[in-house]
Design a protein around this motif. Structure first.
Motif, PDB file in Angstrom:
ATOM      1  N   VAL A  20       7.762  -9.544   2.479  1.00 59.09           N
ATOM      2  CA  VAL A  20       6.995  -8.615   2.419  1.00 59.09           C
ATOM      3  C   VAL A  20       7.482  -7.112   2.513  1.00 59.09           C
ATOM      4  O   VAL A  20       8.227  -6.956   3.426  1.00 59.09           O
ATOM      5  N   TYR A  22       6.027  -4.693   2.209  1.00 63.74           N
ATOM      6  CA  TYR A  22       5.179  -3.812   3.007  1.00 63.74           C
ATOM      7  C   TYR A  22       3.483  -4.011   3.032  1.00 63.74           C
ATOM      8  O   TYR A  22       3.119  -4.731   3.270  1.00 63.74           O
ATOM      9  N   SER A  23       3.409  -3.408   4.290  1.00 67.07           N
ATOM     10  CA  SER A  23       1.960  -4.170   4.482  1.00 67.07           C
ATOM     11  C   SER A  23       1.284  -2.893   6.100  1.00 67.07           C
ATOM     12  O   SER A  23       1.866  -2.825   6.357  1.00 67.07           O
ATOM     13  N   GLU A  92       1.223  -8.530  -4.280  1.00 66.53           N
ATOM     14  CA  GLU A  92       1.246  -9.223  -2.529  1.00 66.53           C
ATOM     15  C   GLU A  92      -0.362  -8.901  -3.097  1.00 66.53           C
ATOM     16  O   GLU A  92      -1.108  -8.317  -3.281  1.00 66.53           O
ATOM     17  N   GLU A 113      -6.461  -4.660   4.317  1.00 64.31           N
ATOM     18  CA  GLU A 113      -4.746  -4.985   5.039  1.00 64.31           C
ATOM     19  C   GLU A 113      -4.205  -5.197   3.333  1.00 64.31           C
ATOM     20  O   GLU A 113      -4.797  -5.331   2.428  1.00 64.31           O
ATOM     21  N   TYR A 114      -3.066  -3.517   3.044  1.00 57.32           N
ATOM     22  CA  TYR A 114      -3.089  -3.136   1.640  1.00 57.32           C
ATOM     23  C   TYR A 114      -0.985  -3.849   2.338  1.00 57.32           C
ATOM     24  O   TYR A 114      -0.647  -3.719   2.912  1.00 57.32           O
ATOM     25  N   ARG A 115      -0.667  -4.525   0.874  1.00 53.60           N
ATOM     26  CA  ARG A 115       0.918  -5.335   1.106  1.00 53.60           C
ATOM     27  C   ARG A 115       1.540  -5.229   0.093  1.00 53.60           C
ATOM     28  O   ARG A 115       2.738  -5.124   0.681  1.00 53.60           O
ATOM     29  N   GLU A 116       1.145  -3.638  -0.615  1.00 51.39           N
ATOM     30  CA  GLU A 116       2.204  -3.659  -1.854  1.00 51.39           C
ATOM     31  C   GLU A 116       3.248  -2.518  -1.103  1.00 51.39           C
ATOM     32  O   GLU A 116       2.137  -1.530   0.010  1.00 51.39           O
TER      33      GLU A 116
END
Length: 177
Positions: A20, A22-23, A92, A113-116
């Motif tokens: 991953v 980025y989160s 994501e 939550e933002y994972r991109e």
């Protein structure tokens, strides 16, 4: 002599480990519910299991697939609700919350939550504000009644579709809240 791992085996292993890039967690579910619900209202977290018929109806009306038959909802005494949901960004999931008032209108939206790596502009107040007051009667389509965000096109489209699906979900399950 020490055992050796071949280069091709090492590359094979590296390809199987999900990464991953980025989160960012902006708030908890509880904080999102408190932010969206009317001031002073206490909400109870519920998990609601959708029936196969409810899923079919939601999909037909919203034009979106229901990926999870368990819906997380924070419900206050007046039957205002905050749904916690996920949609796919580009690669994501985006975890977000949508408030729907007892008058069947979007009362708020928060990105939990933002994972991109890119596209987090969907958390900006100006973009989220355009959902306020929307109902199942609105098209809720990027380019029609929701403005696209350059650099966050997929996030914009998918969050918009998720809100449209959740409005239909509310319409179908509100008697069970």
């Amino acid at each position: 002599m020490a055992p050796r791992i071949s280069t091709s085996f090492g590359i094979l292993l590296a390809g199987t480990i999900p990464l991953v890039a980025y989160s960012q967690v902006y708030m908890t579910e509880d904080q999102a519910a408190k932010q969206i619900l009317p001031a002073g209202e206490t909400a109870i977290r519920k998990t609601i299991e959708l029936t196969p018929q409810e899923i079919k109806t939601i999909e037909e009306r919203s034009g979106e697939n229901v990926r999870n038959s368990n819906i997380v909802a924070w419900v206050d005494a007046k039957k205002n609700v905050v749904f916690v949901d996920q949609v796919l960004g580009k690669h994501e999931f985006i975890t977000y919350a949508v408030g729907i008032s007892k008058s069947k209108q979007v009362s708020g939206i928060e990105v939990i939550e933002y994972r991109e790596t890119y596209g987090s502009q969907v958390k900006e107040p100006g973009w989220k504000k355009q959902f306020y007051g929307k109902t199942v009667a609105d098209p809720l389509k990027v380019g029609t009644d929701i403005t696209n965000i350059s650099g966050a096109t997929l996030s914009s489209v998918h969050v918009t579709a998720g809100v449209r699906r959740l409005l239909q979900t509310y319409e179908i399950i509100r008697a069970r809240l």
